[in-house]
Structures are given as structure tokens and as C-alpha cells.
Design a protein around this motif. Sequence first.
Motif, short mmCIF file in Angstrom:
data_model
loop_
_atom_site.label_atom_id
_atom_site.label_comp_id
_atom_site.label_asym_id
_atom_site.label_seq_id
_atom_site.Cartn_x
_atom_site.Cartn_y
_atom_site.Cartn_z
N TYR A 1 54.31 43.87 41.38
CA TYR A 1 53.05 43.46 42.01
C TYR A 1 53.04 44.07 43.41
N ARG A 2 52.08 44.95 43.66
CA ARG A 2 51.98 45.63 44.96
C ARG A 2 50.55 45.60 45.49
N GLY A 3 49.79 44.62 45.06
CA GLY A 3 48.39 44.54 45.43
C GLY A 3 47.54 44.53 44.17
N VAL A 4 46.26 44.31 44.33
CA VAL A 4 45.34 44.17 43.20
C VAL A 4 44.41 45.37 43.16
N ILE A 5 44.35 46.03 42.01
CA ILE A 5 43.46 47.17 41.80
C ILE A 5 42.26 46.71 40.98
N THR A 6 41.07 46.88 41.52
CA THR A 6 39.87 46.41 40.82
C THR A 6 38.83 47.51 40.65
N ASN A 7 39.09 48.71 41.15
CA ASN A 7 38.10 49.78 41.07
C ASN A 7 38.52 50.82 40.05
N GLY A 8 37.79 51.94 40.01
CA GLY A 8 38.09 52.97 39.02
C GLY A 8 37.92 52.42 37.61
N ASP B 1 48.92 35.90 42.80
CA ASP B 1 47.85 36.21 43.74
C ASP B 1 46.53 35.57 43.32
N PRO B 2 45.95 34.72 44.18
CA PRO B 2 44.63 34.16 43.88
C PRO B 2 43.57 35.24 43.69
N LYS B 3 43.73 36.35 44.38
CA LYS B 3 42.76 37.44 44.24
C LYS B 3 42.80 38.02 42.83
N TYR B 4 44.00 38.14 42.25
CA TYR B 4 44.07 38.62 40.87
C TYR B 4 43.46 37.61 39.92
#
Length: 453
Positions: free
Chosen positions: A345-352, A415-418
Motif C-alpha cells: 500500500y503506497r497510496g490510492v490510485i483512482t485515475n487512468g 485507508d478510508p480513502k480507499y
Amino acid sequence: MNVEDQPDRVEHAGPRPASDVSSGVGLAGLLGMFAWLAICRNWPGIADAFGLPGPREPLAGPYSSLATLLFTAVPMVAWSILVDKVHRRASTGIDWDRPRAAPATLDISITKLAGLWATWAIIGFLYCVARWYWRDQYLFAMEVIGAAAVPLFLLSVPYVVWLDRRLVDPRDGAWHFGAMLVGREPYDIEAVKAHFRSWAVKGFFTAFMISILPIGWINLVNLDLASIPFEPVRLSWALIELLFVIDVQIAMVGYLLTMKPLDAQIRSANPFLGGWVAALICYPPFILMGDGGPLNYHPNTSDWAYWLQGHDMVLWAWGALLVFLTAIYAWATVIFGIRFSNLTYRGVITNGPYRFTRHPAYLSKNLFWWCATMPFFATSGSLVDVVRNTTILAMVSAVYFWRAKTEEAHLLSEDPKYREYHAWMAENAVITRGLSKAMRAFRPRGPQLQPAE
């Protein structure tokens, strides 16, 4: 295959959560890589023009593929810092404005270096005793890692001392492992375990990725574009090889740049045993899909070009489909920028491509295998071969479904963002929503067991 299911439907009509990595990072890396590729392919002319010494041939050797990492990584790092300003994010854990005096953190740094060097020593020992690292393609990886060991050891001292002065909490997993070794301060065993999971990922996958860097690069640099006729099969495979080289180069940069000042650190590695098992059986030496493996679905098969030969229009369409699927696979790596890594887990990817499905790489990869191999045909004409190969490829896809679910479980717990992204995709992403509905349609609708009271 990474079919996605959302067991608990959560209404989420708001905007898609912002990605932790902008699209510009990966695009900058692509530009750098293509610039170096052009230099390598045209090196004889460049050397003549500038009167440079050395051979007059394209730079297609293994160290040329290694140099590609520099040309790919520098633009990505520059974009991350100058445009996205990732170094200023709170998630780095760095306070740039109030660095401590060096003596205040020196003891912490010494303990951390002890833990870090001991970790590297363990990884080096495992490289020595694991025989697969000393044959075939891994020999190049061991040569590179061996050459980098001393410089890495020396540079770690000023880097750790410099960074610890600025970290809000410099006592990370390496420090806790060092404290366990030194025995002077209390340590958190869970932090030590998390530290080892992260470095297990780096140790295993870094060696593997370095080992495969030269494979596609030599073909790409030496590719004679004029010799490729305007025909679907050779053109498709040339484009597919280019896309796989892009995937490998960008992914390798991700494994190398796990650094807090770039906000690209490993925040956690997958804590679930099932996640590790599902991932490792997809890579050598544990791979189950290779020749002689129990999940090898290739016996008595051929590829799409064999089965569709003589039908030019179909070959063009099928080749375009395979290139498209590989492009989605490469795009799913490029969009990570400097943060690509398995099992972390190194951050959340939501684009592309992650706007359309939570697992575009797994989905496109498995569809590619089905369309390229066509296991429902057998060169032997045997129905047994057809049934066996089709079933085994379905099992391979099930492995990737398993990988997807363990990865989701890891990120949902972190992560709450995920969790917000996961819920948003279930309601708004076309592919995810459609696959979720299909999964629910196949669920048994019998009576549910109720907990005892």
C-alpha cells in the motif's frame, strides 16, 4: 480474473476520490524512456556526429536497459516534486520547516542504520543460498545488486541522518528492528514484522524485475521497422513487446523509489498469507503456470495467429484487440508513476484505467491470455486437451481473482480513502458495477443462517 464484487452496497453518488498520483508523473517517465530509446537506436549516427569513441552499433545491451531507469525516473521525480509537490504532503511524515539538530537524532539514526544494514545482510544471505538467483536471467540481477551494494551502504549513512532530522517520527520499522538487535530500548514487534514484510517485497521483486529488464529491450532497440511488413501478426507482436517494455521499466522505477521525501514509501505490505501465496505463485521460482507446472494451460495449443490464419480481416481485428488489452495493462502500471509495487500500500490510485475497474491490469492480462491462447482449440484435436486447457486457464484466472480480493482486503483495512473509492466504483464504474451485478446474479438465494442469540 479480477471480477469485482461489493458485498455491502454503499450509496456513493459524490465525485470520484482524487488519486494520490497525477497522470503527469507516468507520462513524464514515458517521454524520458522514449528519448533514451531513440538515442540507443540511433547511437551509431549520434556517435559519428559528435566524434564519440566506442562501438558504432545500437545500444541494446543489458546495461543500456538499466540506464533506461535513469532516463525514466528523473522526469518522474522532477514532475512529482516540481509540479505535484509531493514532498510537502503530510503523508510523507516529514516536517521540512523545523529540522532538529543532528545530535538530537543521531542515536535514532545509528539504531535505524543497524536495523537497515542487518535487513540488507539477511536479503543478501538469502540471495546467496537460493540457487535460482545464480542461473539464467538472474545472473544479471545479481551482478547489478552486487555492484550497487557498497555505494548503497555508504550513501545510506548521510541519507538516514539527514532524513531523521526532518521526520516527525523517525522511529520506523527499521529503527524497531535495530532496537531489537541492540537491546537498549523497547521495540514494537508488530513494527518489526511490518518492516520485514516490506523488505521481503523489495528483495524478491527487485531482483526479479532487474532480471527481466534486458529481455525486451534488446529486441526493441534492434527492431528493424522497415522489415516489418504491413501485416497483422508481426506488427501486433512488435507493439505488444513495446508495451511490455514500458510496463517493466515503469514498474522497476516504482520498486526502486520507495522514498519518503517522494511520498512513495511503502506504508504497509500485505499482512494476509493468502495474498502472498496468490502473488508468489505467479512469479518464478514459485510460478505454477510455467512449463511442467500444474497450471500450465499450453500443452497442444497454438496461438491466435495459427487459428485465424488465412482470414486477414479477422487477424487485423484480433491483433488490434490484443494490442488494446496490452495497452490497458501497461497503462495500469504507468498511472502508478513512481509508486508501483506488488503486495504493498503506497497510496490510492483512482485515475487512468482505475476509473473503470479496480483491477485493470488483472482484467486485461487475463483477457489477453484467453484471446491469445484460445485454449478451447487443440492442435491434437483431442477434446480432453480442450477441456483440460480451458479449465486450467480458468483456474489461472481464479488465482488473479484471489489476488484481487486479498489486495482489496489489505487496502480496505488501511485507508478510508480507499474505502471511499471502493464504494464509489461499485456504484459508478461501468465495468465494476456490471461485474458486481453478474456476481450477484450467480449467488445462491437460499435462506440465510442467522447468528445464535
